[in-house]
Design an enzyme around this catalytic site. Structure first.
Site, PDB file in Angstrom:
ATOM      1  N   LYS A   1      26.892  76.423  63.095  1.00  0.00           N
ATOM      2  CA  LYS A   1      26.262  77.663  62.630  1.00  0.00           C
ATOM      3  C   LYS A   1      25.229  77.372  61.543  1.00  0.00           C
ATOM      4  O   LYS A   1      24.160  77.990  61.501  1.00  0.00           O
ATOM      5  CB  LYS A   1      27.315  78.629  62.099  1.00  0.00           C
TER       6      LYS A   1
ATOM      7  N   GLY B   1      23.785  86.888  74.858  1.00  0.00           N
ATOM      8  CA  GLY B   1      25.242  86.781  74.890  1.00  0.00           C
ATOM      9  C   GLY B   1      25.934  88.110  75.063  1.00  0.00           C
ATOM     10  O   GLY B   1      26.889  88.422  74.349  1.00  0.00           O
TER      11      GLY B   1
ATOM     12  N   SER C   1      26.357  82.556  70.654  1.00  0.00           N
ATOM     13  CA  SER C   1      26.600  81.273  70.005  1.00  0.00           C
ATOM     14  C   SER C   1      27.909  80.720  70.532  1.00  0.00           C
ATOM     15  O   SER C   1      28.858  81.485  70.746  1.00  0.00           O
ATOM     16  CB  SER C   1      26.665  81.415  68.488  1.00  0.00           C
TER      17      SER C   1
END
Length: 343
Positions: free
Chosen positions: A161, A8, A84
């Protein structure tokens, strides 16, 4: 020098993690869903002080696709899984897709790392995986606490999460074949913006500065500076004693939005003049929530302080974070410098 994969790479935390790795002399490889963003990421890193000839490379890889991960992780000594999904406005249009991306993406990264013989993986989790789904308490949360994903008031992001981090620990325990895992669980992350693509936490500071928020609801946040979060990732990757450990990343007890606004006014002088001066009564926030999605997000948090302890990271890894005020002002100063606060 180690070669470290950061997933990411276009994200706020990931960019600062890459800067921390480069400062420590490591070679960095980053994944992007779209390689067209490579120039943007390089500009962010240059803004953070990375030299033009830094040992840095990019690979295309998507959390929902197998393609690209084997090549991305090949030859790496460590993996920092920072990527994420984060829904716009923290409200998921498709909760199932959000959870699937977070959980399956984490497992995809871990499987690629195992296949490549990577010894240590650090997963960026969140305080969201620690302090929710059960009644808030007066004391500080620590790494032994876990969010109940089926608890009352747990939103899609918090559930994603929690389930992703649980899946990571279960995978390493059952199929890790000698892999070592550590997780970093930060509270709300502030600090210097490196470009115009802002995280939700930085956008909140911008809204306080430009007068978008005329008064603050009575909500509280734990805060931590992104530079300290990045340093903790590097420590968790390199310290032998970090294997098998979770680390809460927070600079102190939770502070209110009202306190944050006051710090902006006091610390910035004229540039902070539009930060709100008044705190709304809870009843007004609840009434506003009937028509305002933003107010609706605040209602479950009204008056609730969830504070976390960073004693484990301090004692085990020698981590020493900046105070909240420094993170708040660094955020604001970077937004002003980049011209991202409306006049």
């Amino acid at each position: 020098m180690a070669r470290v994969l950061v997933t990411g790479g276009a994200g706020f935390i990931a960019a600062h993690v890459m800067l921390a790795l480069l400062r420590e002399g490591h070679a960095v490889r980053a994944t992007l869903r779209d390689l067209a963003r490579e120039s943007e990421v390089r500009a962010m890193l240059a803004a953070g002080g990375a030299p033009a000839d830094a040992p840095l490379g990019f690979h295309r890889a998507d959390l929902l696709e197998d393609a690209g991960w084997a090549a991305a992780v090949a030859g790496c000594d460590g993996v920092l899984h920072v990527a994420s999904p984060l829904p716009a406005g923290l409200v998921a249009a498709d909760e199932g897709a959000l959870i699937r991306t977070a959980r399956e993406g984490t497992l995809r990264v871990l499987k690629a790392a195992r296949a490549a013989g990577v010894r240590r993986v650090v997963v960026t989790s969140s305080f969201s995986a620690v302090g929710y789904g059960h009644p808030p308490r007066a004391g500080r949360y620590d790494e032994s606490d876990w969010t109940d994903p089926e608890g009352v008031g747990v939103d899609a992001y918090t559930r994603s999460k929690t389930l992703a981090e649980r899946a990571a620990w279960d995978f390493v325990a059952g199929e890790g074949a000698g892999m070592e895992l550590a997780s970093i669980n930060p509270v709300v992350v502030l600090g210097p913006a490196l470009g115009p693509d802002l995280s939700a936490s930085l956008d909140l500071i911008r809204a306080l500065l430009d007068g978008t928020v005329p008064a603050t609801p009575r909500v509280f946040f734990g805060l931590v500076d992104v530079r300290d979060v990045a340093e903790l990732h590097v420590k968790a990757m390199t310290a032998p004693e970090a294997a098998g450990q979770r680390f809460l990343a927070t600079s102190g007890d939770a502070v209110s939005l009202h306190q944050i606004a006051r710090m902006l006014r006091d610390g910035l002088g004229p540039a902070g003049r539009r930060a709100p001066r008044f705190e709304l009564p809870d009843l007004l926030v609840r009434l506003a929530a009937l028509v305002s999605p933003t107010a609706r997000l605040a209602v479950p948090r009204l008056g609730i302080r969830r504070s976390a302890s960073s004693e484990k990271a301090r004692a085990l890894l020698g981590w020493s974070p900046r105070p909240p005020e420094e993170a708040i002002l660094a955020t604001a100063e970077s937004l002003l410098r980049l011209g991202l606060v409306k006049g």
